[in-house]
Write an enzyme that holds these catalytic residues in place. Structure first.
Site, PDB file in Angstrom:
ATOM      1  N   ASP A 151       0.856  -1.183   0.000  1.00  0.00           N
ATOM      2  CA  ASP A 151       0.000   0.000   0.000  1.00  0.00           C
ATOM      3  C   ASP A 151       0.890   1.231   0.000  1.00  0.00           C
ATOM      4  O   ASP A 151       1.546   1.530   0.995  1.00  0.00           O
ATOM      5  CB  ASP A 151      -0.871  -0.033   1.268  1.00  0.00           C
ATOM      6  CG  ASP A 151      -1.702   1.224   1.418  1.00  0.00           C
ATOM      7  OD1 ASP A 151      -2.120   1.778   0.390  1.00  0.00           O
ATOM      8  OD2 ASP A 151      -1.949   1.636   2.569  1.00  0.00           O
ATOM      9  N   ASP A 154       2.860   5.981  -3.925  1.00  0.00           N
ATOM     10  CA  ASP A 154       3.835   6.003  -5.019  1.00  0.00           C
ATOM     11  C   ASP A 154       4.670   4.728  -4.938  1.00  0.00           C
ATOM     12  O   ASP A 154       5.622   4.635  -4.166  1.00  0.00           O
ATOM     13  CB  ASP A 154       4.730   7.247  -4.907  1.00  0.00           C
ATOM     14  CG  ASP A 154       5.859   7.236  -5.921  1.00  0.00           C
ATOM     15  OD1 ASP A 154       5.836   6.383  -6.845  1.00  0.00           O
ATOM     16  OD2 ASP A 154       6.771   8.060  -5.790  1.00  0.00           O
ATOM     17  N   CYS A 208      -8.747  12.321  -1.707  1.00  0.00           N
ATOM     18  CA  CYS A 208      -7.335  12.585  -1.967  1.00  0.00           C
ATOM     19  C   CYS A 208      -7.056  14.042  -2.344  1.00  0.00           C
ATOM     20  O   CYS A 208      -7.766  14.604  -3.182  1.00  0.00           O
ATOM     21  CB  CYS A 208      -6.912  11.685  -3.117  1.00  0.00           C
ATOM     22  SG  CYS A 208      -5.219  11.890  -3.584  1.00  0.00           S
ATOM     23  N   ARG A 271     -14.568   5.034  -1.370  1.00  0.00           N
ATOM     24  CA  ARG A 271     -15.812   5.773  -1.157  1.00  0.00           C
ATOM     25  C   ARG A 271     -17.028   4.877  -1.329  1.00  0.00           C
ATOM     26  O   ARG A 271     -17.963   4.911  -0.524  1.00  0.00           O
ATOM     27  CB  ARG A 271     -15.874   6.927  -2.157  1.00  0.00           C
ATOM     28  CG  ARG A 271     -17.132   7.733  -2.084  1.00  0.00           C
ATOM     29  CD  ARG A 271     -17.252   8.693  -3.274  1.00  0.00           C
ATOM     30  NE  ARG A 271     -18.530   9.382  -3.225  1.00  0.00           N
ATOM     31  CZ  ARG A 271     -19.660   8.856  -3.641  1.00  0.00           C
ATOM     32  NH1 ARG A 271     -19.686   7.641  -4.166  1.00  0.00           N
ATOM     33  NH2 ARG A 271     -20.784   9.526  -3.547  1.00  0.00           N
ATOM     34  N   TYR A 294     -16.027   9.121   6.349  1.00  0.00           N
ATOM     35  CA  TYR A 294     -15.028   8.527   5.437  1.00  0.00           C
ATOM     36  C   TYR A 294     -13.807   9.439   5.423  1.00  0.00           C
ATOM     37  O   TYR A 294     -13.931  10.635   5.139  1.00  0.00           O
ATOM     38  CB  TYR A 294     -15.631   8.387   4.035  1.00  0.00           C
ATOM     39  CG  TYR A 294     -14.677   7.817   3.002  1.00  0.00           C
ATOM     40  CD1 TYR A 294     -13.845   6.740   3.304  1.00  0.00           C
ATOM     41  CD2 TYR A 294     -14.616   8.348   1.717  1.00  0.00           C
ATOM     42  CE1 TYR A 294     -12.991   6.199   2.344  1.00  0.00           C
ATOM     43  CE2 TYR A 294     -13.775   7.818   0.745  1.00  0.00           C
ATOM     44  CZ  TYR A 294     -12.966   6.745   1.075  1.00  0.00           C
ATOM     45  OH  TYR A 294     -12.111   6.222   0.133  1.00  0.00           O
ATOM     46  N   ARG A 307       2.803   7.188   7.159  1.00  0.00           N
ATOM     47  CA  ARG A 307       2.920   8.545   6.635  1.00  0.00           C
ATOM     48  C   ARG A 307       3.277   9.539   7.727  1.00  0.00           C
ATOM     49  O   ARG A 307       3.669  10.655   7.454  1.00  0.00           O
ATOM     50  CB  ARG A 307       1.606   8.959   5.976  1.00  0.00           C
ATOM     51  CG  ARG A 307       1.189   7.988   4.894  1.00  0.00           C
ATOM     52  CD  ARG A 307      -0.142   8.369   4.309  1.00  0.00           C
ATOM     53  NE  ARG A 307      -0.740   7.233   3.606  1.00  0.00           N
ATOM     54  CZ  ARG A 307      -1.167   7.271   2.378  1.00  0.00           C
ATOM     55  NH1 ARG A 307      -1.094   8.358   1.678  1.00  0.00           N
ATOM     56  NH2 ARG A 307      -1.683   6.208   1.823  1.00  0.00           N
TER      57      ARG A 307
HETATM   58  P1  IMP Z   1     -11.977   6.346  -3.704  1.00  0.00           P
HETATM   59  O1  IMP Z   1     -12.538   5.006  -4.119  1.00  0.00           O
HETATM   60  O2  IMP Z   1     -12.136   7.385  -4.761  1.00  0.00           O
HETATM   61  O3  IMP Z   1     -12.529   6.789  -2.387  1.00  0.00           O
HETATM   62  O4  IMP Z   1     -10.397   6.162  -3.544  1.00  0.00           O
HETATM   63  C1  IMP Z   1      -9.828   5.214  -2.668  1.00  0.00           C
HETATM   64  C2  IMP Z   1      -8.331   5.175  -2.890  1.00  0.00           C
HETATM   65  O5  IMP Z   1      -7.734   6.450  -2.552  1.00  0.00           O
HETATM   66  C3  IMP Z   1      -7.580   4.189  -2.020  1.00  0.00           C
HETATM   67  O6  IMP Z   1      -7.654   2.877  -2.491  1.00  0.00           O
HETATM   68  C4  IMP Z   1      -6.160   4.745  -2.045  1.00  0.00           C
HETATM   69  O7  IMP Z   1      -5.473   4.358  -3.207  1.00  0.00           O
HETATM   70  C5  IMP Z   1      -6.396   6.241  -2.123  1.00  0.00           C
HETATM   71  N1  IMP Z   1      -6.241   6.916  -0.816  1.00  0.00           N
HETATM   72  C6  IMP Z   1      -6.629   6.504   0.406  1.00  0.00           C
HETATM   73  N2  IMP Z   1      -6.389   7.442   1.347  1.00  0.00           N
HETATM   74  C7  IMP Z   1      -5.827   8.483   0.699  1.00  0.00           C
HETATM   75  C8  IMP Z   1      -5.351   9.759   1.140  1.00  0.00           C
HETATM   76  O8  IMP Z   1      -5.457  10.160   2.293  1.00  0.00           O
HETATM   77  N3  IMP Z   1      -4.800  10.539   0.165  1.00  0.00           N
HETATM   78  C9  IMP Z   1      -4.704  10.150  -1.132  1.00  0.00           C
HETATM   79  N4  IMP Z   1      -5.175   8.973  -1.591  1.00  0.00           N
HETATM   80  C10 IMP Z   1      -5.725   8.147  -0.668  1.00  0.00           C
END
Ligand code: IMP
Length: 388
Positions: A151, A154, A208, A271, A294, A307
């Protein structure tokens, strides 16, 4: 001099699928959503195959044991978060493997599409990091984990390549994913280091703010298209197929279909799953209905030790926000609706399997004007004004 990539960085909202000819044998019922999770060759099948192309994000707000159980019962896979001591994460794995997921309840026909191991136990994945993998990986294996995934926001780094090499050397039996990456060069780097699948996406997640804070990332559609091309080239060259996962930024159900059409073997979502009962966030009543908490792993709230740096001090700056998503009830019902839409899209595109879908899909860019046309263009108010 810096290299300038001429192509515009594009995201899912900029594309639509064109319908293809639908044959009479192609129907929602005949669509097969199974997809490899991990690397395979002509001689060796993937160690894990998903029955439905959905995985849940490696996040505290998302992938709890309850959610993992519910998702595996519906053919997908959760990656339990690793922002917890090794023994707690191993206990969470055990809970899925031996707890509610095991015995009479899984074999009684209520979950015909469930994802199980050879012993009939639900499958579960776990997130790992490049710091303590020498201790964490053996403990997770001992607990019965089915797949691992590094995880990182980068993944194009020597640390991750070294960690992947170590896991494949000491525990070659366990599928392990790498990432995240946004281009073919980084995919090939991780595939050569031994990654069994590679996760795609930097900066597109709903929580993000990496792009705002650091100026790093790529539109998710461009990233998936580029990495999918590199995956196919890698297979041509080596004979090994290394699946890719589109991670983050899937806001509408149809984005799942677009990601799969553009070449993703499966998707990861945060999400989407955070909205359900089984996710970790508290359910909060508002004037407009219920919402669920969330928050990002890069937010202060996550106190993600990876982090946070040494000593758990406050983050120098956040890469994620702490917010709310609309509450969506039970996972099984919510996911069924999304799956139904995916099946129907595939039928319109004349495909009964995911490989067929991505090899025959025709995508078109949409202009701002045609994007407007996509939405309802009538007045949706239901209460007529009273006559004066
Ligand atoms: P979502 O489905 O659009 O909510 O994105 C989820 C993904 O965002 C995760 O699987 C991670 O790759 C990424 N992610 C999780 N936490 C963070 C954060 O705090 N900052 C940036 N990316 C994140």
């Amino acid at each position: 001099m810096a290299q300038l990539i001429a192509e515009v960085s594009r995201t899912f909202n900029e594309f639509l699928l064109l319908p293809n000819r639908t044959r009479t044998d192609c129907s929602a019922a005949t669509v097969d959503l199974s997809t490899p999770l991990s690397r395979y060759t002509a001689d060796e099948a993937p160690a894990v195959e998903l029955r439905s192309p959905f995985t849940s994000a490696i996040m505290q707000a998302v992938s709890t044991p309850d959610l993992a159980i519910a998702l595996a019962r519906n053919g997908g896979l959760s990656f339990l978060h690793h922002n917890q001591p090794v023994e707690d994460q191993a206990a969470a794995v055990r809970r899925v493997k031996n707890g509610a997921g095991a015995g009479p309840s899984e074999g009684d026909g209520r979950h015909p599409g469930r994802l199980v191991d050879a012993a009939g136990r639900l499958r579960v994945g776990a997130g790992i990091n490049t710091h303590d993998y020498r201790e964490r990986v053996p403990a997770l294996l001992e607990a019965g984990v089915d797949a691992l995934c590094f995880d990182s926001s980068d993944g194009y780094s020597d640390w991750q390549a070294q960690a992947l090499t170590w896991v494949k050397k000491h525990h070659p039996e366990i599928p392990v994913g790498g990432g995240n990456v946004v281009d073919g060069e980084a995919f090939t780097f991780l595939a050569e280091a031994g990654a069994d699948f590679v996760k795609v996406g930097v900066g597109g997640g709903s929580i993000c703010i990496t792009r705002d804070q650091k100026g790093i990332g790529r539109g998710q559609a461009s990233a998936v298209l580029d990495v999918a091309a590199a995956r196919d080239a890698f297979r041509e060259r080596t004979g090994a197929y290394v699946p890719i996962c589109s991670d983050g930024g899937l806001v509408h159900d149809y984005h799942v279909a677009l990601a799969l059409a553009m070449g993703a073997d499966f998707v990861m979502m945060g999400r989407f799953f955070a909205r359900f009962d089984q996710a970790a966030g508290a359910k909060v009543a508002t004037r407009d209905g219920f919402v669920k908490e969330y928050w990002g792993e890069g937010s202060n709230r996550a106190r993600n030790w990876q982090r946070y740096g040494q000593g758990g001090r406050e983050l120098v700056f956040e890469e994620g926000v702490d917010g709310f998503v609309p509450y969506a009830g039970d996972l099984t019902e919510g996911l069924a609706l999304t799956v139904a839409k995916l099946r129907t899209t595939m039928v319109s595109c004349g495909s009964t399997t995911l490989p067929e879908f991505r090899s025959t899909a025709r995508l078109t860019l949409v202009s701002d004007q045609s994007f407007q046309e996509s939405h309802a263009n009538v007045d949706l108010r239901t209460t007529p004004a009273t006559a004066s």
